[in-house]
Design an enzyme around this catalytic site. Structure first.
Site, PDB file in Angstrom:
ATOM      1  N   ASP A  71      -0.408  -0.463  -1.451  1.00 45.55           N
ATOM      2  CA  ASP A  71      -0.399   0.700  -2.332  1.00 45.55           C
ATOM      3  C   ASP A  71       0.832   1.566  -2.064  1.00 45.55           C
ATOM      4  O   ASP A  71       1.181   1.824  -0.908  1.00 45.55           O
ATOM      5  CB  ASP A  71      -1.680   1.510  -2.047  1.00 45.55           C
ATOM      6  CG  ASP A  71      -1.823   2.720  -2.929  1.00 45.55           C
ATOM      7  OD1 ASP A  71      -1.952   2.534  -4.143  1.00 45.55           O
ATOM      8  OD2 ASP A  71      -1.803   3.853  -2.395  1.00 45.55           O
ATOM      9  N   GLU A 111       2.962  -2.614  -4.777  1.00 47.48           N
ATOM     10  CA  GLU A 111       3.071  -1.654  -5.882  1.00 47.48           C
ATOM     11  C   GLU A 111       4.470  -1.056  -5.797  1.00 47.48           C
ATOM     12  O   GLU A 111       4.708  -0.060  -5.128  1.00 47.48           O
ATOM     13  CB  GLU A 111       2.016  -0.551  -5.778  1.00 47.48           C
ATOM     14  CG  GLU A 111       2.001   0.289  -7.040  1.00 47.48           C
ATOM     15  CD  GLU A 111       1.352   1.658  -6.898  1.00 47.48           C
ATOM     16  OE1 GLU A 111       1.153   2.305  -7.925  1.00 47.48           O
ATOM     17  OE2 GLU A 111       1.069   2.102  -5.772  1.00 47.48           O
TER      18      GLU A 111
HETATM   19  C1  GLC Z   1      -1.209   4.157  -6.190  1.00 51.36           C
HETATM   20  C2  GLC Z   1      -2.526   3.808  -6.821  1.00 51.36           C
HETATM   21  C3  GLC Z   1      -3.072   5.033  -7.472  1.00 51.36           C
HETATM   22  C4  GLC Z   1      -3.281   6.070  -6.395  1.00 51.36           C
HETATM   23  C5  GLC Z   1      -1.994   6.332  -5.623  1.00 51.36           C
HETATM   24  C6  GLC Z   1      -2.240   7.089  -4.370  1.00 51.36           C
HETATM   25  O1  GLC Z   1      -0.277   4.551  -7.126  1.00 51.36           O
HETATM   26  O2  GLC Z   1      -2.379   2.735  -7.702  1.00 51.36           O
HETATM   27  O3  GLC Z   1      -4.263   4.777  -8.147  1.00 51.36           O
HETATM   28  O4  GLC Z   1      -3.734   7.265  -6.968  1.00 51.36           O
HETATM   29  O5  GLC Z   1      -1.384   5.133  -5.223  1.00 51.36           O
HETATM   30  O6  GLC Z   1      -2.894   6.303  -3.421  1.00 51.36           O
END
Ligand code: GLC
Ligand code: CA
Length: 565
Positions: free
Chosen positions: A232, A292
């Site tokens: 993440d 991500e």
């Molecule tokens: C990432 C996740 C999102 C979350 C953020 C903070 O972007 O996909 O849903 O709110 O991280 O953890």
């Protein structure tokens, strides 16, 4: 309308494909073609709150997921990425983790996880967990200790700094979710840093103890049977140690904060040291790391693969999701770019943070056809697709209409400019019954009215449904070597209506033609001039078909065919 195709010698690509395959894979457990399991797998993201509720409390859970494994297997899914299901105060619905090595009671127990893992394994489905690496919950025991005193054992596990003076944070950095990224804590008279919500303090990755503890978390789960992690917010692990202000670029965001260029809070080079270390651990377990990775271009994406493909195997290319209209030219550009990237491509068209593809590409009239068209695209490219739950049945984004209904906090801070991410997180639509078969209780987010027409039960019976089409394409993808391993060869690169390409592997060549317009299109691909005598339809929508060299595509039609000599 007949157009001349721009054929490129398929044979050149054949030899190239072999070389690329060899270069890209230096790990273990490769197949005969040099590919590893995750390169041929179809991934499926599950937002656990919204998938299936086994105990009817209105919130999805692990037993719910287990009960749907047969559905997933039948759909053609090889790996599920479960958004965070760890103990959490749920401020950010699980992305605020208070214990990395347990399951939140609302989702079940570790024993339920073990059952899920073993049932998934029986079906050949891998489990990928969501690893929230940048921050913990403010209720994590590490943070509770960290904030208790300036000399506590975990003080330096988070980013604590003095303010510039009473009421003045250390610098201008803003949280991505609104307001200053610094929160004053009166117990120790210092500020802590949080890129996201106040309840999500950033870990200090410059502290080796943090790194060791977090790497150990992955070992713990690997030993419990998981096959990898989706990392993440990996861009945000490090900040400038000198706390230089981010440049302000003018204007204000939906939260009323000045826009900043986040040069001192995102994508610092130090992140790559962490990724190389994490990859070493991952390789010991034959695992996969998905990232991500919000990159602005392919050069930035390439950095996440690592200089010798020793970082993330599957950094997500979100540039693909920035194409928000059915534009063959735009898709061609993005596909070509990621196809030339230094690692294996990953294709995503929706997730729990962005408006669903059904709404981004749909025109309001032909949305189901367009949903099939998009499936025809991202499931036939060279690379690993990650499906978001509900895409396969044509689920629609259904945002709250009133601020009072909003669950996702950013929607309350940013209303009405930012209406939250609730709309793309609504319960999975299993059937027509109350609450769409998700739960017998009222669900945590309302079930959209479209559940009456778009649900698994009805679409399973309809050979023409979005679901039926997804299944057909996925079945073909699993069995067809050209779709799995073949090179991507773009055709007719000036066509403004039809996106077409070949997937070519040894003597197997598959043609994919996707009509991104609302008018019928006929294209002479001149296959016969290139030695192909027949074109056999493999999967096609409606009346889309091939006759001789000419492929006819209905509006928004898909044609996937095998070329033979
Ligand atoms: C990432 C996740 C999102 C979350 C953020 C903070 O972007 O996909 O849903 O709110 O991280 O953890
Ligand atoms: Ca439940």
């Amino acid at each position: 309308m007949h157009r001349k195709p721009s054929w490129i010698l398929v044979s050149t690509f054949l030899s190239l494909s072999f070389l690329t395959a060899c270069a890209q894979n230096s790990g273990k457990s490769k197949d005969a073609e040099g590919h590893q399991w995750w390169q041929h797998a179809v991934f499926y993201e599950i937002y656990p709150r919204s998938f299936a509720d086994s105990n009817n409390d209105g919130i999805g859970d692990l037993k719910g997921i287990t009960s749907k494994l047969n559905y997933l297997k039948d759909l053609g899914v090889d790996a599920i990425w479960i958004s965070p299901c760890f103990p959490s105060p749920q401020v950010d619905f699980g992305y605020d983790v208070s214990d990395y090595e347990n399951i939140d009671p609302m989702y079940g127990t570790l024993a339920d996880f073990d059952v899920l893992a073993s049932e998934a394994k029986k079906r050949g489905i891998h489990i990928i967990l969501d690893f929230v690496v940048n921050h913990t919950s403010d209720q994590h025991k590490w943070f509770l200790d960290s904030k208790s005193s300036r000399t506590s054992e975990h003080r330096d596990w988070y980013v604590w700094r003095d303010g510039k003076g009473p009421g003045h944070p250390p610098n201008n950095w803003n949280s991505d979710f609104g307001g200053s990224a610094w929160k004053f804590d009166p117990t120790t008279n210092q500020y802590y840093y949080h890129y996201f919500y106040v309840q999500q303090p950033d870990l200090n990755w410059r502290n080796p103890a943090v790194k060791d503890a977090m790497f150990d978390v992955t070992r713990w789960w690997y030993q419990r049977g998981v096959s990898g992690f989706r990392l993440d917010a990996v861009d945000t692990l490090f900040e400038d140690p000198n706390l230089r202000d981010n440049p302000v670029t003018g204007g204000t965001n939906p939260y009323g904060d000045p826009y900043e260029e986040k040069i001192y809070t995102t994508k610092l080079p130090e992140v790559h040291d962490v990724l190389r270390g994490l990859r070493k651990v991952t390789d010991q377990y034959n695992g996969v790391l998905i990232g991500e990775t919000w990159t602005a271009n392919i050069a930035e994406l390439n950095k996440y693969y690592g200089e010798s493909n020793n970082e993330l195997q599957l950094p997500m290319d979100f540039l693909f999701t920035t194409v928000n209209k059915l534009s063959p030219a735009e898709f061609r550009k993005q596909i070509a770019a990621v196809d030339a990237a230094s690692g294996w491509p990953t294709f995503v068209i929706s997730n729990h943070d962005i408006v669903r593809s059904y709404d981004r590409y749909g025109d309001g009239q032909h949305n189901d056809q367009i949903a099939k068209l998009m499936a025809g695209l991202y499931l036939t490219l060279r690379g690993t697709p990650i499906l978001y739950y509900g895409e396969e049945i044509g689920m629609k984004t259904t945002p709250p209409t009133r601020k009072e209904e909003v669950k996702d906090p950013i929607g309350r801070t940013g209303w009405p400019k930012e209406k939250s991410r609730d709309g793309e997180r609504t319960p999975m639509q299993w059937n027509e019954s109350a609450n769409a078969g998700f739960s017998t209780a009222a669900s945590w987010l309302p079930v959209p009215p479209t559940a009456a027409t778009h649900n698994v039960a009805d679409e399973s019976k309809d050979p023409d449904s979005v679901l039926a089409f997804y299944k057909k394409v996925l079945k073909l993808r699993h069995a067809n070597r050209a779709l799995l391993d073949g090179t991507y060869v773009p055709l007719n690169e000036n066509d403004q209506n039809v996106l077409s390409y070949l997937r070519s592997y040894k003597d197997q060549v598959v043609l994919v033609a996707l009509n991104m317009s609302g008018a019928e299109q006929k294209i002479n691909f001149e296959m016969s001039q290139h030695g192909f005598s027949t074109t056999k339809s493999l999967v096609a929508t409606g009346t889309s078909s091939a006759k001789g060299d000419v492929v006819t595509l209905e509006p928004y039609g898909v044609f996937i065919g095998q070329l033979s000599k």
